[in-house]
Scaffold this motif. Structure first.
Motif, PDB file in Angstrom:
ATOM      1  N   LEU A  98      22.681  84.265  25.030  1.00 31.72           N
ATOM      2  CA  LEU A  98      23.849  84.901  24.442  1.00 31.72           C
ATOM      3  C   LEU A  98      24.613  83.911  23.557  1.00 31.72           C
ATOM      4  O   LEU A  98      25.050  82.853  24.031  1.00 31.72           O
ATOM      5  CB  LEU A  98      24.793  85.431  25.532  1.00 31.72           C
ATOM      6  CG  LEU A  98      24.245  86.525  26.449  1.00 31.72           C
ATOM      7  CD1 LEU A  98      25.275  86.872  27.514  1.00 31.72           C
ATOM      8  CD2 LEU A  98      23.846  87.758  25.658  1.00 31.72           C
ATOM      9  N   GLU A  99      24.774  84.276  22.294  1.00 30.89           N
ATOM     10  CA  GLU A  99      25.610  83.477  21.398  1.00 30.89           C
ATOM     11  C   GLU A  99      27.077  83.702  21.775  1.00 30.89           C
ATOM     12  O   GLU A  99      27.535  84.843  21.867  1.00 30.89           O
ATOM     13  CB  GLU A  99      25.371  83.882  19.948  1.00 30.89           C
ATOM     14  CG  GLU A  99      26.232  83.123  18.957  1.00 30.89           C
ATOM     15  CD  GLU A  99      26.142  83.671  17.547  1.00 30.89           C
ATOM     16  OE1 GLU A  99      26.791  83.101  16.644  1.00 30.89           O
ATOM     17  OE2 GLU A  99      25.442  84.683  17.344  1.00 30.89           O
ATOM     18  N   PHE A 100      27.789  82.606  21.973  1.00 31.60           N
ATOM     19  CA  PHE A 100      29.178  82.693  22.425  1.00 31.60           C
ATOM     20  C   PHE A 100      30.057  81.840  21.522  1.00 31.60           C
ATOM     21  O   PHE A 100      29.769  80.675  21.264  1.00 31.60           O
ATOM     22  CB  PHE A 100      29.290  82.202  23.874  1.00 31.60           C
ATOM     23  CG  PHE A 100      30.701  82.144  24.393  1.00 31.60           C
ATOM     24  CD1 PHE A 100      31.407  83.303  24.665  1.00 31.60           C
ATOM     25  CD2 PHE A 100      31.320  80.918  24.619  1.00 31.60           C
ATOM     26  CE1 PHE A 100      32.706  83.252  25.149  1.00 31.60           C
ATOM     27  CE2 PHE A 100      32.617  80.851  25.108  1.00 31.60           C
ATOM     28  CZ  PHE A 100      33.308  82.017  25.373  1.00 31.60           C
ATOM     29  N   LYS A 101      31.131  82.450  21.029  1.00 32.24           N
ATOM     30  CA  LYS A 101      32.147  81.734  20.271  1.00 32.24           C
ATOM     31  C   LYS A 101      33.509  82.147  20.793  1.00 32.24           C
ATOM     32  O   LYS A 101      33.749  83.332  21.055  1.00 32.24           O
ATOM     33  CB  LYS A 101      32.038  82.020  18.774  1.00 32.24           C
ATOM     34  CG  LYS A 101      30.832  81.398  18.100  1.00 32.24           C
ATOM     35  CD  LYS A 101      30.846  81.617  16.591  1.00 32.24           C
ATOM     36  CE  LYS A 101      29.638  80.967  15.932  1.00 32.24           C
ATOM     37  NZ  LYS A 101      29.636  81.164  14.462  1.00 32.24           N
ATOM     38  N   ALA A 102      34.405  81.165  20.916  1.00 30.85           N
ATOM     39  CA  ALA A 102      35.740  81.460  21.437  1.00 30.85           C
ATOM     40  C   ALA A 102      36.713  80.390  20.996  1.00 30.85           C
ATOM     41  O   ALA A 102      36.336  79.266  20.652  1.00 30.85           O
ATOM     42  CB  ALA A 102      35.715  81.565  22.962  1.00 30.85           C
ATOM     43  N   SER A 103      37.997  80.757  21.024  1.00 29.71           N
ATOM     44  CA  SER A 103      39.088  79.815  20.774  1.00 29.71           C
ATOM     45  C   SER A 103      39.739  79.481  22.110  1.00 29.71           C
ATOM     46  O   SER A 103      40.057  80.386  22.904  1.00 29.71           O
ATOM     47  CB  SER A 103      40.125  80.424  19.822  1.00 29.71           C
ATOM     48  OG  SER A 103      39.560  80.672  18.555  1.00 29.71           O
ATOM     49  N   PHE A 104      39.918  78.195  22.371  1.00 28.34           N
ATOM     50  CA  PHE A 104      40.562  77.724  23.601  1.00 28.34           C
ATOM     51  C   PHE A 104      41.964  77.228  23.224  1.00 28.34           C
ATOM     52  O   PHE A 104      42.114  76.291  22.421  1.00 28.34           O
ATOM     53  CB  PHE A 104      39.749  76.592  24.236  1.00 28.34           C
ATOM     54  CG  PHE A 104      38.492  77.053  24.923  1.00 28.34           C
ATOM     55  CD1 PHE A 104      38.367  77.003  26.305  1.00 28.34           C
ATOM     56  CD2 PHE A 104      37.433  77.556  24.190  1.00 28.34           C
ATOM     57  CE1 PHE A 104      37.216  77.420  26.939  1.00 28.34           C
ATOM     58  CE2 PHE A 104      36.271  77.986  24.804  1.00 28.34           C
ATOM     59  CZ  PHE A 104      36.157  77.920  26.187  1.00 28.34           C
TER      60      PHE A 104
END
Length: 256
Positions: A169-175
């Motif tokens: 699963l490609e995962f992108k997020a802002s922390f």
């Protein structure tokens, strides 16, 4: 028949014989029967071609690839980990995290699937709990009450294979790091592939676990975090550096 021309010069006389008089009566305009017959046949064949066009070839049902559609549900569990740079990992309880999406697979011409389901999760349904004093421990102690890290997913999509249990699963997020109302840093952008296989970086690595019969799996991912427009965070975390995620999850697949 005889005619005379009287010019100023010598006279000329011309004669025509009745035998050579052209006959333009309708009875003389008769075409051979064979030619009439041939013309009629050709015209009839052209009309037949216009009335009965040749149909285009069509694929039989067995040769048309079939597309199946699935409902995919994603649920995060306890006993997860998050780490950055050389610091010890955060022990993270991600219970109550969830999301849903739609999955599809295209079968081959022989109507046999390779087992891969391609899924794209709906960001409006995707929720990952924040790291707070209630969900996270660092070096055995809960996070200070004023420290909080919110996770805002931007992409979660990839492939799930029910036959082998492999997940990618490609995962992108802002922390988003914040300390009460006193401080809020610009977001750290993290992009990685959460996999049930092995993920390895320069200073971080981990191995996941494939889906079992109940849909449980462990997904791991290593990502590079780039510097942001914040001197304190860049210095404290030593950016750029690697971060690591380990998520225990349940992935449920059902046909629509």
């Amino acid at each position: 028949m005889e005619c005379q021309i009287h010019p100023s010069g010598p006279q000329l006389t011309c004669r025509t014989s009745p035998r050579h008089k052209p006959n333009y009566s309708s009875s003389s305009l008769v075409l051979p029967k064979s030619r009439i017959h041939k013309t009629t046949v050709v015209a009839s064949q052209k009309n037949l071609d216009r009335q009965q066009p040749i149909p285009a070839p069509q694929l039989t049902e067995s040769k048309v690839p079939r597309r199946d559609v699935y409902n995919i549900k994603f649920e995060t569990l306890a006993s997860c980990k998050l780490g950055i740079s050389v610091y010890p990992d955060f022990e993270y309880n991600a219970e109550r995290g969830s999301g849903s999406g739609m999955g599809t697979n295209r079968n081959t011409d022989s109507n046999e699937s390779d087992g891969d389901i391609f899924v794209d999760f709906d960001l409006n349904t995707l929720y990952i709990p924040p790291l707070t004093t209630a969900t996270t421990r660092f070096m055995g102690l809960p996070l200070p009450p004023f420290l909080r890290i919110d996770i805002a997913p931007e992409i979660l999509r990839g492939s799930i294979n029910q036959e082998t249990g492999k997940v990618e699963l490609e995962f992108k997020a802002s922390f988003w790091f914040s300390v009460g109302k006193l401080y809020r840093a610009p977001p750290l952008l993290v992009g990685t592939v959460l996999t049930s296989e092995e993920s390895e970086g320069t200073i971080r690595s981990g191995r996941g676990e494939r889906l079992n019969g109940g849909g449980r799996c462990r997904l791991v991912g290593v990502a590079m975090v780039q510097p942001i427009d914040d001197f304190f965070m860049n210095s404290f975390l030593g950016l750029p550096t690697e971060c690591f995620a380990e998520l225990n999850a349940i992935i449920s697949v059902s046909t629509k």
